[in-house]
Structure formats: structure tokens, C-alpha cells
Motif scaffolding. Sequence first.
Motif, PDB file in Angstrom:
ATOM      1  N   ARG A 169      -8.190  -3.577   8.219  1.00 41.12           N
ATOM      2  CA  ARG A 169      -9.073  -2.846   9.102  1.00 41.12           C
ATOM      3  C   ARG A 169      -8.645  -1.705   9.726  1.00 41.12           C
ATOM      4  N   TRP A 170      -7.169  -1.392  10.022  1.00 47.22           N
ATOM      5  CA  TRP A 170      -6.536  -0.559  10.721  1.00 47.22           C
ATOM      6  C   TRP A 170      -5.692   0.324  10.137  1.00 47.22           C
TER       7      TRP A 170
ATOM      8  N   SER B 185      -6.258 -11.606  18.405  1.00 46.11           N
ATOM      9  CA  SER B 185      -7.343 -10.982  19.078  1.00 46.11           C
ATOM     10  C   SER B 185      -6.559  -9.982  19.930  1.00 46.11           C
TER      11      SER B 185
ATOM     12  N   GLU C 148      -6.350  -6.742  17.832  1.00 47.91           N
ATOM     13  CA  GLU C 148      -7.212  -6.132  17.920  1.00 47.91           C
ATOM     14  C   GLU C 148      -7.718  -5.317  18.979  1.00 47.91           C
TER      15      GLU C 148
ATOM     16  N   LEU D  37      -5.923  -7.747   9.501  1.00 53.16           N
ATOM     17  CA  LEU D  37      -5.796  -6.683  10.419  1.00 53.16           C
ATOM     18  C   LEU D  37      -5.210  -5.203   9.807  1.00 53.16           C
TER      19      LEU D  37
END
Length: 449
Positions: free
Chosen positions: A196-197, A148, A151, A193
Motif C-alpha cells: 500500500r505505501w 493500525s 497505517e 503495508l
Amino acid sequence: MTVAPAAGGRACVLMAGVIHVPRDPFAEGAGALEAWDDGAVAVAADGRIDDVGDASKVRSRHPDRPVVDRRGSIVLPGFVDAHIHYPQVGVIGAFGLPLLRWLDERTFPFEARFLDLAFAEREARTFLRLLAANGTTSALVFGAHVASAMEAFFAAAEASGLRVASGLVVADHGMPAALCTTRERAYAEAATLAERWHGRGRLRYAVSPRFAVTCGDGVLAACGALARERPELLVTSHLNESRAEIATVRAAFPGDRDYLAVYERHGLVGPHSVFAHDVHPSDDELARLAAAGAAVAHCPTSNAFLGSGAFPYARHRRAGVRVALGSDVGAGTSPALLHEALQAYLTQAGLGPEGEPLTTAHLLWLLTRAGADAIGLGDEVGDLRPGRAADLVLIEPPPGSALAAVLEHAEGPDAVLGACLALAREGAVAETWVHGAVVHRRSDAGMVA
């Protein structure tokens, strides 16, 4: 911090003193440095440099461009930090401990605070603001152990406009239990992660095992699996930082011939790999790093602060290992890479005949192009040649400062650059640009007489 538009900033001709090192000074000597006392950089509307040189000539070639007159300032390429820790700003200045005790007593407890999402979000914003305020435009950032928190970090990094590569740091023992993970969870959270990134705007993902002291074969295998499945990802960890650390790794992995072999066995050593420190390598490890195309992030302030030793730069160069510069905050004492470059010079000078003689051209190369090459941005940033993204740092001495006094007497680019390396820190960074857009501006920027 100003958010950079995706397509860059406005087209302009930026007038100032200009210094960059577009060619390797270790290969070409002092001739690698290019400078114009009355210079200019032309930035196109797409955020890329399309001209650089003498101001009158650049202006004549772009007569319709607005002029940003910053004469009295010095423009350098944006700095590239090849190793810095997002969750360690709060432990800067924790004196008096060697590496392993510093981690156990100061650093790991602080990093456990990143389990609190609100705390992690605040620290992410602070960390990124400090990067920009110190002229760092690109960084390979060692992340947090908490998904988290990562993120939150990636979201803040995207908003900052900086070029950032980072990843979830993983370990399975030797740390607070809340920061440890399992092989399955390490892979699943990192893969999520990365999906997504990685490649989103200016962000990239880095597979990040903490180090072999706290990573067993299960977690290292998870990292290796992700690196094999996504070969475009970076890989980063720590290597040969202190003698006590090396002895711990040797005891934990008796079947491996040395520290580097632990990472090699899991497929973590290659051209996208950056290992911090490497203060105590064997000749065989250096040869294998060079053959793999891996890079080393030299972190001289951290090495001195923890008493880890002096980096054998000359041995790395002779072996053909790529070397960049890392601030390694928080064992490093500042996110200012100019400070780190000065410490690199002092470290090598202190080694006498065994040290690598470093000129101002070498140090600017380490601050910029060497770092860009190490973290996979060598075709995009690192110098001010046409076609590069306009990632720039404007140095303006604060009125009445020692830097201002020295620059009054500086004649030639070597003297100007030497003054900046010795004296310019956060307060001297007037503006930081990424892709032609301002991501940091000092309140009095542009007021140099």
C-alpha cells in the motif's frame, strides 16, 4: 505543518549564507566543503535546485526569478536521520537504566499504548512535526508493532511532505504479549503495508525485525521472505548495541557465530540494510558488513545515555563500512540531529588516539549526504548541487541567543558551521523545505536583522 505540493514549491532564488559538503570529506579532506557567505540557491518550479553559488552570479543567471532574501541566515542541506523511533517520543529522558531494563521497564509499556489508534494518530502527527521543526527532511523511522498504528503513521507521513521510510516492527517474544506476533501474521501485515505505501509519494517501506533478542527464527524468516520478494525495500534493525544484548543473542542462537550471522542466515544483510548502533562489533562482522554494502546508523547520544559504550568509528571506516547518523529517539535525548552531530564529535574526541577525528565538514557530511546514501536517497538529496531536490534547512539565530552572539564573531564557514553544530537546535531552525516547499516555518522566520 504545511503540506508540500507533489511537484514542489514556487521557483525562486534564495539568498543566504550557503554551506554544503558535496564530496566525501573522509576521502578529500577540508576541500570537500563548499560555502558562500553571500550565497544563493536557485530553485526551479519542479522543486529541484538548478543553481548554487555566489549570490550576484546566481541572480544574474536567473534574472526573472523572485528573490527570497534571507541574508543573515544559513542554508544547509536537509538533515537525514538514519535511525529514529516513531513510538518513543514519550520516553525521552527516562534516566538511569541500561538498554535491556530501559526497554522492559519504560519503552515496551509505552509502545503498547499504540494499540489505541487515536493515541497512535496523535503521536504520529507530533513525531513528524518534531522532525520538520528540527530540520530533518528525510528519515528511516523505526515503526510501531501495531499494523493500525503504522497505517496511521504512513498517512500522516504522506501529508507531512517529508521523505520517510518505515515499517511494521515485528517480534515474537520478550515483550508485552499484545506487541508480539507470529511468523504468518508478521509476513501478511508487513506485505500489506509495503504494497500500500512503498513508493507512494515520498514514502518507502522498511522491513523491520525488532532485534534478535525478541525475534525467533520464525519471525526473522518472515522478514527475510519479504525482503527477498521485494528487494527494493529497505531493511533495518539493531546490532551489537550493548554487551548484555550480545550475550543474550549468543545464548538464544548458539548455532550462529555472532550477532550479525543471525541476520545473515535470514537474508537480511545487504546494500539496502541499515543497522543501528554496532558499538561492539568483531573485526569479522565489520568485514562482512562492508562486503555486503550494509550501513550502520551511529547513535552517539543514545549510546551515552544508556551507557552502551563508545562507537568505534575508526574501525568502521578502516573496514569500509558506511556510517550515517541517527538520533535514536527515545534513548536519544532529542530529535535535533545537530545535537547528535555534536555528541558524535565529543564521543570520538573522548576516545583519544582510538577515536576518529571529526571536523565540521565530516559532521555536516554525516548529517546530510552520508545519511542520504545509507537510506537509498544519495541520488536525490544530501547536498545542494544542481539536479538535487531542494531539501533545505534555514538556520536563523533567535534574537539575543548564544548562537546569535557567537555568529557575530564567526569568520569563515568552519566557524559558522561550528557555531551551528554547538548551539543551533530546534529554536534556531527558521524553515525546513522539502522539494522546494516549506514544511516548517518558525513564527518569526525571516526577521533576522
